[in-house]
Write an enzyme that holds these catalytic residues in place. Sequence first.
Site, PDB file in Angstrom:
ATOM      1  N   ASP A 204       0.853  -1.186   0.000  1.00 34.85           N
ATOM      2  CA  ASP A 204       0.000   0.000   0.000  1.00 34.85           C
ATOM      3  C   ASP A 204       0.891   1.239   0.000  1.00 34.85           C
ATOM      4  O   ASP A 204       0.774   2.128   0.835  1.00 34.85           O
ATOM      5  CB  ASP A 204      -0.903  -0.013   1.237  1.00 34.85           C
ATOM      6  CG  ASP A 204      -2.031   1.008   1.157  1.00 34.85           C
ATOM      7  OD1 ASP A 204      -2.413   1.396   0.036  1.00 34.85           O
ATOM      8  OD2 ASP A 204      -2.534   1.421   2.223  1.00 34.85           O
ATOM      9  N   ASP A 221       3.316   1.579   8.209  1.00 34.67           N
ATOM     10  CA  ASP A 221       2.073   0.844   7.961  1.00 34.67           C
ATOM     11  C   ASP A 221       2.226  -0.259   6.917  1.00 34.67           C
ATOM     12  O   ASP A 221       1.804  -0.119   5.757  1.00 34.67           O
ATOM     13  CB  ASP A 221       0.946   1.788   7.560  1.00 34.67           C
ATOM     14  CG  ASP A 221      -0.414   1.106   7.628  1.00 34.67           C
ATOM     15  OD1 ASP A 221      -0.470  -0.069   8.056  1.00 34.67           O
ATOM     16  OD2 ASP A 221      -1.423   1.732   7.255  1.00 34.67           O
TER      17      ASP A 221
END
Length: 330
Positions: A204, A221
């Site tokens: 991502d 993340d």
Amino acid sequence: MSDLSAQPFYQLTPDTVIDAVESMGYLSDGRILALNSYENRVYQVGIEEEVPLIAKFYRPARWSDAQILEEHEICFELVERELPVVAPLRNAQGDSLFRFGDYRFALYPRRGGRAPELADLDHLYRLGQTLGRIHLVGAAHPFKVRPPLDIQSYGRDSIDFISRNFIPASLRSAYTSLTADLLVGIERCYAAAGDVRQIRVHGDCHGGNILWRDDTPNFVDFDDARMAPAIQDLWMLLTGDDRQQQQVQLAEIVEGYNEFADFDPRELHLVEALRTLRMLNYSAWLARRWEDPAFPHNFTWFNTERYWGEHILQLREQLSALQQPPLQLL
């Protein structure tokens, strides 16, 4: 202890967050700030006379403990190679995934920074260098339990869920026909790319998950880390609609990337296929989370007749993009 899947995620309160953090031996100063995260719940928690911590509470039933620990492990591997990655904190026993009641959570050091300037070729070159180093580690061995990014999970499963549960009856025929054509186009792109290597990737890798600090991109993340082609972490760094501009950007990224890892140009066939899969998966993600009160509150534009009509128009444009020649390295 109740089944995690039955725990209403929206019942996570500030008091529970602070109690969970303090259960790990920290003393909170009572300050808490909810950060911009919907899949999980993420908070900045003030700590007495110390730098605040980031507490990430995992959505029940999305990842198993083993899958979460694989996310943590790749972060630890990258930090050990002195890569600018924000990894979770470990306790004295070496654990990084903790429980408080029915909640699973991890703690992270707070890392400041700003988003990279993706129109800046120097930033793109530096991002390419860092991703080359990250992928060198990611290619060392595969994930054992985290799923791959593939046509089935991101494409067919997403289309099936939307078709059965969300698409308005007036648009179902158009959606069904269009998505069938999209799947054909995606499969054609994969066939053109051939048997490209699957490695552990961030998954991502957009600007919001990169913090630019001290002239260095810091990656955060890794929640969506999966097995996928390396290009998955590169294509989202391309900006604008102008093909020539994107090829200049791509050349800068790949030049930096190739200093540490070998980019396979066959993967360029996958750029629009992966973009299409992301679009399909994003709508299905919103739909699957629609019973979480945070989603109707924050995504008020979703699941309306207008939204689905515009979504179909965007997918038609993407069908045209799938039929264009792939980007080339200059």
